[in-house]
Design an enzyme around this catalytic site. Structure first.
Site, PDB file in Angstrom:
ATOM      1  N   ASP A  20     -16.282   8.871   8.073  1.00  0.00           N
ATOM      2  CA  ASP A  20     -15.177   7.913   7.966  1.00  0.00           C
ATOM      3  C   ASP A  20     -13.903   8.690   8.292  1.00  0.00           C
ATOM      4  O   ASP A  20     -13.865   9.918   8.150  1.00  0.00           O
ATOM      5  CB  ASP A  20     -15.088   7.314   6.552  1.00  0.00           C
TER       6      ASP A  20
ATOM      7  N   ARG B 251       0.812  -1.223   0.000  1.00  0.00           N
ATOM      8  CA  ARG B 251       0.000   0.000   0.000  1.00  0.00           C
ATOM      9  C   ARG B 251       0.846   1.274   0.000  1.00  0.00           C
ATOM     10  O   ARG B 251       0.437   2.284  -0.566  1.00  0.00           O
ATOM     11  CB  ARG B 251      -0.900  -0.001   1.225  1.00  0.00           C
TER      12      ARG B 251
END
Ligand SMILES: C[S@@+](CC[C@H](N)C(=O)[O-])C[C@H]1O[C@@H](n2cnc3c(N)ncnc32)[C@H](O)[C@@H]1O
Length: 276
Positions: A144, A38
């Site tokens: 979020d 990532r």
């Protein structure tokens, strides 16, 4: 110098600590490949040669933290994930809530909204309920910690696996609540206008303070250790109305934690002291 492709044990430990500091997510050393995969594109984009250099950037430069959070969070979600929950909402919760709160506006919080499939699933069920109860109104807050994923939720454009499954499970909803955009589907504005979006870290109190009839806190506690699970549940508690419901993910249980929530049925909890 450490190469971009290799993450040393010391840097891995420091990265795991940084993930925990900024998101609360508990990672173990077994996540090293995931972290490498990532973070590597970000190292390249910033022309950095090592993970240690990237760690220094995140620690030194606050403006890199949101990118770091986007990269280390896992945002998997689906429309109508876990059918049992949606049956509960449509068949039990909404009719019962309406009997007790006729004329009021149902307040819902999708507290780890990811790319929005969950909150638009809620909106579609509310729209359906409205057909039989024209004065029924609802509002959804979607939050979020990842700004990037929240932007996707705000855009409301879906393709791939999400859409393939929705076309099979809810073809009538696809027809009614989406417009076609190439191979993708765009959520209609009629649904979007019931939703507001905000960035929020669940380890902190919700600001401005607000109370909800339904809180969806699904598939996020699994990323935390017991201490942070307790913190998240404690921080969410003032946001739940006295006879509201908290909905967790199917693999999440809070029975071993000391909390102010009472088990009603699998995945569904109400606040202790509620007069049901
Ligand atoms: C797997 S998704 C869950 C999506 C949806 N609720 C569902 O059940 O399908 C988990 C989400 O939690 C978010 N998240 C992780 N840590 C968080 C935190 N500390 N505060 C708020 N959101 C967080 C991630 O960014 C991610 O979008």
């Amino acid at each position: 110098m450490e190469q971009a492709a290799t993450l040393s044990p010391a840097t891995l430990t420091a990265l795991i600590a940084l993930v925990r500091k900024h998101t609360g997510i508990a990672m173990t050393e077994r996540k090293s490949i995931l972290l490498e995969r990532r973070l590597q594109p970000r190292l390249r984009a910033l022309s950095l040669h090592s993970y240690q250099d990237y760690l220094d950037v995140v620690e030194r430069d606050g403006s890199e933290v949101p990118h770091f959070i986007d990269l280390v969070t896992t945002n998997d979600t689906l429309f109508f994930r876990t059918p049992q929950v949606w049956n509960y909402v449509a068949q039990q919760f909404l009719p019962q809530w309406w009997r007790q709160h006729h004329g009021q506006c149902l307040q819902i919080w999708s507290a780890a909204a990811a790319s929005g499939e969950e909150l638009y699933s809620i909106a579609m069920l509310c729209e359906q309920f409205q057909l039989g109860h024209p004065s029924f109104r609802y509002q959804i807050l979607a939050t979020d910690i990842s700004g990037q994923i929240l932007e996707q939720a705000r855009a409301g454009v879906y393709g791939g696996r999400s859409v393939e499954r929705l076309r099979v499970s809810h073809p009538a909803f696809v027809k009614k609540y989406f417009s076609a955009e190439g191979d993708s589907l765009r959520v209609l504005d009629a649904l979007k206008k019931q939703v507001s979006f905000a960035s929020h870290n669940l380890l902190l109190p919700l600001r401005p303070a607000q109370q909800f009839d339904l809180i969806f806190l699904r598939n996020v506690l699994i990323y935390f250790d017991a201490e942070h699970q307790h913190t998240v549940l404690h921080q969410a508690r003032p946001s739940l109305k006295p006879n509201g419901r908290l909905i967790l993910g199917e693999s999440e249980t809070i029975s071993r934690l000391d909390t102010d929530y009472v088990f009603e049925t699998p995945m569904i909890y109400y606040p202790s002291g509620a007069m049901l």
